[in-house]
Design a protein around this motif. Structure first.
Motif, PDB file in Angstrom:
ATOM      1  N   LYS A 106       0.850  -1.198   0.000  1.00  0.00           N
ATOM      2  CA  LYS A 106       0.000   0.000   0.000  1.00  0.00           C
ATOM      3  C   LYS A 106       0.879   1.239   0.000  1.00  0.00           C
ATOM      4  CE  LYS A 106      -3.912   2.146   2.395  1.00  0.00           C
ATOM      5  NZ  LYS A 106      -4.647   2.319   1.130  1.00  0.00           N
ATOM      6  N   ALA A 107       0.788   2.006  -1.064  1.00  0.00           N
ATOM      7  CA  ALA A 107       1.531   3.263  -1.179  1.00  0.00           C
ATOM      8  C   ALA A 107       0.513   4.366  -1.401  1.00  0.00           C
ATOM      9  CB  ALA A 107       2.515   3.206  -2.342  1.00  0.00           C
TER      10      ALA A 107
ATOM     11  N   SER B 156       3.616   4.289  -9.015  1.00  0.00           N
ATOM     12  CA  SER B 156       4.377   5.528  -9.198  1.00  0.00           C
ATOM     13  C   SER B 156       5.020   5.910  -7.882  1.00  0.00           C
ATOM     14  CB  SER B 156       3.456   6.654  -9.675  1.00  0.00           C
ATOM     15  OG  SER B 156       2.878   6.300 -10.907  1.00  0.00           O
ATOM     16  N   PHE B 157       6.309   6.257  -7.922  1.00  0.00           N
ATOM     17  CA  PHE B 157       7.009   6.580  -6.684  1.00  0.00           C
ATOM     18  C   PHE B 157       8.231   7.438  -6.988  1.00  0.00           C
ATOM     19  CE2 PHE B 157       8.630   2.557  -8.326  1.00  0.00           C
ATOM     20  CZ  PHE B 157       9.996   2.779  -8.354  1.00  0.00           C
ATOM     21  N   ASP B 158       8.715   8.104  -5.947  1.00  0.00           N
ATOM     22  CA  ASP B 158      10.001   8.796  -5.964  1.00  0.00           C
ATOM     23  C   ASP B 158      10.922   8.082  -4.993  1.00  0.00           C
ATOM     24  OD1 ASP B 158       9.553  11.336  -7.620  1.00  0.00           O
ATOM     25  OD2 ASP B 158       7.878  11.421  -6.221  1.00  0.00           O
ATOM     26  N   SER B 159      12.203   8.388  -5.091  1.00  0.00           N
ATOM     27  CA  SER B 159      13.129   7.909  -4.076  1.00  0.00           C
ATOM     28  C   SER B 159      12.743   8.509  -2.723  1.00  0.00           C
ATOM     29  CB  SER B 159      14.559   8.323  -4.441  1.00  0.00           C
ATOM     30  OG  SER B 159      15.402   8.236  -3.317  1.00  0.00           O
ATOM     31  N   TYR B 160      12.842   7.715  -1.650  1.00  0.00           N
ATOM     32  CA  TYR B 160      12.450   8.197  -0.328  1.00  0.00           C
ATOM     33  C   TYR B 160      13.264   9.425   0.077  1.00  0.00           C
ATOM     34  CZ  TYR B 160      11.312   8.100   4.667  1.00  0.00           C
ATOM     35  OH  TYR B 160      10.891   8.438   5.923  1.00  0.00           O
TER      36      TYR B 160
ATOM     37  N   ARG C 137       9.505  11.891   1.082  1.00  0.00           N
ATOM     38  CA  ARG C 137       9.016  10.915   2.050  1.00  0.00           C
ATOM     39  C   ARG C 137       7.616  10.418   1.688  1.00  0.00           C
ATOM     40  NH1 ARG C 137       9.910  12.797   8.284  1.00  0.00           N
ATOM     41  NH2 ARG C 137      12.070  12.180   8.551  1.00  0.00           N
ATOM     42  N   ALA C 138       6.768  11.333   1.220  1.00  0.00           N
ATOM     43  CA  ALA C 138       5.355  10.993   1.003  1.00  0.00           C
ATOM     44  C   ALA C 138       5.176  10.010  -0.142  1.00  0.00           C
ATOM     45  CB  ALA C 138       4.549  12.265   0.747  1.00  0.00           C
ATOM     46  N   THR C 139       5.939  10.161  -1.222  1.00  0.00           N
ATOM     47  CA  THR C 139       5.752   9.295  -2.383  1.00  0.00           C
ATOM     48  C   THR C 139       6.824   8.211  -2.479  1.00  0.00           C
ATOM     49  OG1 THR C 139       6.994  10.866  -3.750  1.00  0.00           O
ATOM     50  CG2 THR C 139       4.589  11.072  -3.726  1.00  0.00           C
ATOM     51  N   GLY C 140       7.723   8.146  -1.497  1.00  0.00           N
ATOM     52  CA  GLY C 140       8.771   7.122  -1.528  1.00  0.00           C
ATOM     53  C   GLY C 140       8.621   6.074  -0.452  1.00  0.00           C
ATOM     54  N   SER C 141       7.496   6.054   0.243  1.00  0.00           N
ATOM     55  CA  SER C 141       7.308   5.106   1.334  1.00  0.00           C
ATOM     56  C   SER C 141       6.106   4.210   1.059  1.00  0.00           C
ATOM     57  CB  SER C 141       7.102   5.855   2.658  1.00  0.00           C
ATOM     58  OG  SER C 141       5.990   6.722   2.555  1.00  0.00           O
ATOM     59  N   PHE C 142       6.061   3.075   1.741  1.00  0.00           N
ATOM     60  CA  PHE C 142       4.940   2.150   1.590  1.00  0.00           C
ATOM     61  C   PHE C 142       4.872   1.257   2.820  1.00  0.00           C
ATOM     62  CE2 PHE C 142       8.663   0.017  -0.124  1.00  0.00           C
ATOM     63  CZ  PHE C 142       8.578  -1.259   0.416  1.00  0.00           C
ATOM     64  N   ILE C 143       3.782   0.510   2.923  1.00  0.00           N
ATOM     65  CA  ILE C 143       3.670  -0.522   3.959  1.00  0.00           C
ATOM     66  C   ILE C 143       3.308  -1.836   3.288  1.00  0.00           C
ATOM     67  CG2 ILE C 143       3.033   1.048   5.830  1.00  0.00           C
ATOM     68  CD1 ILE C 143       0.130   0.164   5.460  1.00  0.00           C
ATOM     69  N   LEU C 144       3.682  -2.941   3.931  1.00  0.00           N
ATOM     70  CA  LEU C 144       3.277  -4.260   3.465  1.00  0.00           C
ATOM     71  C   LEU C 144       2.217  -4.802   4.403  1.00  0.00           C
ATOM     72  CD1 LEU C 144       6.545  -6.119   2.364  1.00  0.00           C
ATOM     73  CD2 LEU C 144       4.806  -5.048   0.935  1.00  0.00           C
TER      74      LEU C 144
ATOM     75  N   MET D 285      11.047   1.926   2.515  1.00  0.00           N
ATOM     76  CA  MET D 285      11.527   3.176   1.952  1.00  0.00           C
ATOM     77  C   MET D 285      12.221   2.847   0.640  1.00  0.00           C
ATOM     78  SD  MET D 285      12.633   4.040   5.669  1.00  0.00           S
ATOM     79  CE  MET D 285      12.012   2.413   6.033  1.00  0.00           C
ATOM     80  N   ILE D 286      11.702   3.379  -0.463  1.00  0.00           N
ATOM     81  CA  ILE D 286      12.168   2.984  -1.788  1.00  0.00           C
ATOM     82  C   ILE D 286      13.477   3.692  -2.127  1.00  0.00           C
ATOM     83  CG2 ILE D 286      11.593   2.942  -4.243  1.00  0.00           C
ATOM     84  CD1 ILE D 286       8.657   2.858  -3.450  1.00  0.00           C
ATOM     85  N   HIS D 287      14.427   2.923  -2.638  1.00  0.00           N
ATOM     86  CA  HIS D 287      15.686   3.497  -3.121  1.00  0.00           C
ATOM     87  C   HIS D 287      15.569   3.930  -4.578  1.00  0.00           C
ATOM     88  CE1 HIS D 287      18.336   1.131  -0.044  1.00  0.00           C
ATOM     89  NE2 HIS D 287      17.612   2.080   0.498  1.00  0.00           N
ATOM     90  N   GLN D 288      15.255   2.950  -5.435  1.00  0.00           N
ATOM     91  CA  GLN D 288      15.315   3.201  -6.869  1.00  0.00           C
ATOM     92  C   GLN D 288      14.551   2.102  -7.612  1.00  0.00           C
ATOM     93  OE1 GLN D 288      19.471   2.913  -7.698  1.00  0.00           O
ATOM     94  NE2 GLN D 288      19.650   0.866  -6.844  1.00  0.00           N
TER      95      GLN D 288
END
Length: 575
Positions: free
Chosen positions: A354-355, A401-405, A409-416, A429-432
């Motif tokens: 969930k992002a 769709s995401f950015d690097s964390y 922070r808002a578009t580079g994070s998610f939960i499982l 926290m997404i790297h790349q």
């Protein structure tokens, strides 16, 4: 409240306006156990006179009752609200407190120091802008100090206050202060902090908390509260390219279709071009609608409704962005993952990612390495246990769709999320993005274990023997099905010997739990084909008949009805 602004009595509207215009700073306190985190926050609230009258009375009564500070006030009790926290003198859950001064508003999170509560600490730090890392002046830099510093850097905190506490217990010696500061700076050099502000304090006595202390004439810096009131934490989200995840499509009538969400970055004006990152369709903003009327401009942090000039396909979970600077849009990416659940992460198992408002089935396809947060060393391992952190490759069933964390922070994070229990099991926290978005399937070892992990179970053979074994096998299959396990019941009437063994092997390789009812003699002939931890014989005893020695579990109808026996064996074999 003990301290009140005169405006509250004289001009409440001016007071509210004053509060509205103040900036807000979020910070956390962290460090080792007994370093004084709760005491420091309690002292801040007490000395800044931001404690309600009833809280004062309750605190004084609780301090006398607990008795940890003799006849004095125990400031930690302002934060340690749980009974277990007061009994053990530790912080367990994250406690949030709001307070304000003439210059700023604050939300402080008091986070636990114990390693077992790492997930609580990460939760508190995830929204903070500044971290106050406490160090006991007698003990210096400890393992937990290093762990919390790493976690603070992990979630993107760039400003650190190194509060060297209990200076009164080392006679306020400058040499000890400098020694600890040197140790910490050597350790933190690789963590990427923009600023480390060292302050010698005594939370219990109030030295350098609100006002400068006469006991540390060698310290010329600001006291803690002054630093917090003046530290400049750049919020550059407004200067970044526009991002907004659509939380809801608002269509109250045929003439209105708006896309609601909170702007994660950048600014937007009517007439600006936006792109739907999933489809590439473009349009221009027609209106920025709010409850108080249309806006000529909206900024990061504002919740708005956008209407567009064109009727293009946009759904909940889509991302609107500036066409000239789009976020990544991929189904395979690398991320740091903090594991938050007692049941470990198993690569290959399916979860929900969930992002924002977007949800997609996801797998951890590659656990590259785990990070030992105590030593910062990389370690190999096939799974992540509770509170462990790892760098993983993840794939999703559809691109997100995401950015690097580090960028956002808002578009580079998610939960499982666990698909069966709906529990949040990990924070990432997404790297790349990873370019080989399709070839990663080749890196998965499609083994019996990975197939079973996908089903959330361990492949096993359950051989039922003895009286009424067939009935018990039937109820056990139903019980396994009811708890989400994948099982297959075999009949030995048409299979025996090599054919039976080969069939069981195929079902085991598929990750299934195989149930068979047969005689104890037949079980003895076939059990050598399997490992000890995958073949379990369950014998249902009757009368004085001796049970086979190889039986892993011996049951009797005297122990209960078949349904109760089925529940018991599922529990005892941990299926």
């Amino acid at each position: 409240m003990a301290h009140q602004s005169d405006l509250i009595a004289n001009d409440i509207l001016a007071y509210l306006k004053q509060q509205e215009e103040k900036g807000l700073l979020r910070f956390i306190t962290c460090g080792s156990v007994d370093d004084g985190k709760s005491t420091l926050i309690g002292r801040l609230l007490w000395d800044s006179k931001m404690v309600f009258e009833d809280q004062l009375a309750s605190l004084e009564a609780d301090s006398r009752k607990v008795g940890t500070q003799g006849e004095n006030i125990d400031y930690a009790l302002l934060l340690d609200g749980l009974q277990a926290e007061r009994e053990q003198g530790i912080t367990i859950d994250v406690a949030y407190r709001f307070f304000s001064t003439d210059k700023r508003k604050f939300i402080v999170a008091d986070t636990p120091g114990h390693e077992q509560y790492t997930r609580n600490m990460v939760t508190g730090a995830s929204t903070a802008q500044v971290a106050i890392i406490l160090i006991d002046a007698r003990k210096g830099v400890l393992t937990q100090t290093r762990r919390h510093s790493y976690l603070a850097s992990l979630v993107g905190i760039r400003h650190v206050v190194l509060a060297i506490n209990k200076m009164d217990l080392v006679d306020y010696r400058e040499e000890r202060f400098n020694e600890i500061l040197d140790d910490y700076r050597k350790f933190a050099a690789s963590l990427g902090f923009a600023e480390i502000r060292p302050i010698p304090i005594s939370a219990l006595n109030g030295d350098n908390v609100i006002t400068p202390s006469s006991a540390t004439p060698w310290y010329q810096g600001p006291p803690l509260l002054e630093y917090l009131e003046t530290v400049q934490v750049p919020d550059n989200a407004q200067g970044k390219p526009f991002r907004m995840r659509v939380q809801w499509v608002n269509r109250p009538n045929l003439d209105f279709r708006g896309f609601c969400g909170t702007i994660a970055a950048g600014a937007i004006h009517p007439g600006d071009e936006v792109e739907v990152t999933s489809s590439g369709q473009k349009s221009r903003v027609a209106r920025i609608v709010t409850f108080d009327g249309d806006l000529p401009r909206a900024l990061a942090g504002q919740a708005v409704t956008l209407t567009l000039e064109d009727e293009i396909d946009i759904s909940r979970g889509d991302t609107l962005a500036t066409p000239e600077d789009r976020p990544h849009h991929a189904d395979h990416f690398e991320a740091k993952l903090v594991w938050l659940h007692e049941e470990p992460l198993l690569p290959g198992r399916s979860y929900l990612l969930k992002a924002g408002s977007s949800t997609a089935p996801a797998q951890v396809v590659d656990l590259k390495f785990k990070v030992n947060v105590n030593t910062l060393q990389q370690e190999s391992g096939g799974k992540l246990a509770l509170n462990e952190i790892g760098v993983c490759g993840l794939s999703t069933a559809k691109p997100i769709s995401f950015d690097s964390y580090r960028e956002n922070r808002a578009t580079g994070s998610f939960i499982l999320i666990d698909r069966l229990t709906n529990a949040t099991v990990g924070a990432g926290m997404i790297h790349q993005p990873l370019l080989d978005s399709r070839s990663h399937w080749q890196t998965i070892e499609v083994s019996r274990e990975s197939r079973a992990a996908l089903k959330g179970q361990t492949a096993r053979v359950l051989w039922f023997s003895g009286a009424q074994a067939s009935g018990l096998a039937v109820f056990t299959e139903k019980k396994l099905h009811s708890i989400g396990r994948h099982a297959m019941r075999l009949s030995v009437q048409h299979l025996e010997g090599e054919a039976l063994g080969a069939t069981i092997q195929v079902l085991l390789d598929a990750g299934l739990i195989v149930l068979i009812d047969g005689t104890a003699a037949a079980a003895a002939q076939i059990r050598d084909r399997f490992a000890d931890d995958e073949f379990f014989q369950i014998h249902l005893a009757a009368g004085q008949e001796p049970a086979p020695e190889q039986a892993a579990l011996i049951l009797s109808e005297e122990l209960g009805a078949p349904t109760e026996l089925a529940e018991r064996l599922v529990r005892e074999l941990d299926l």
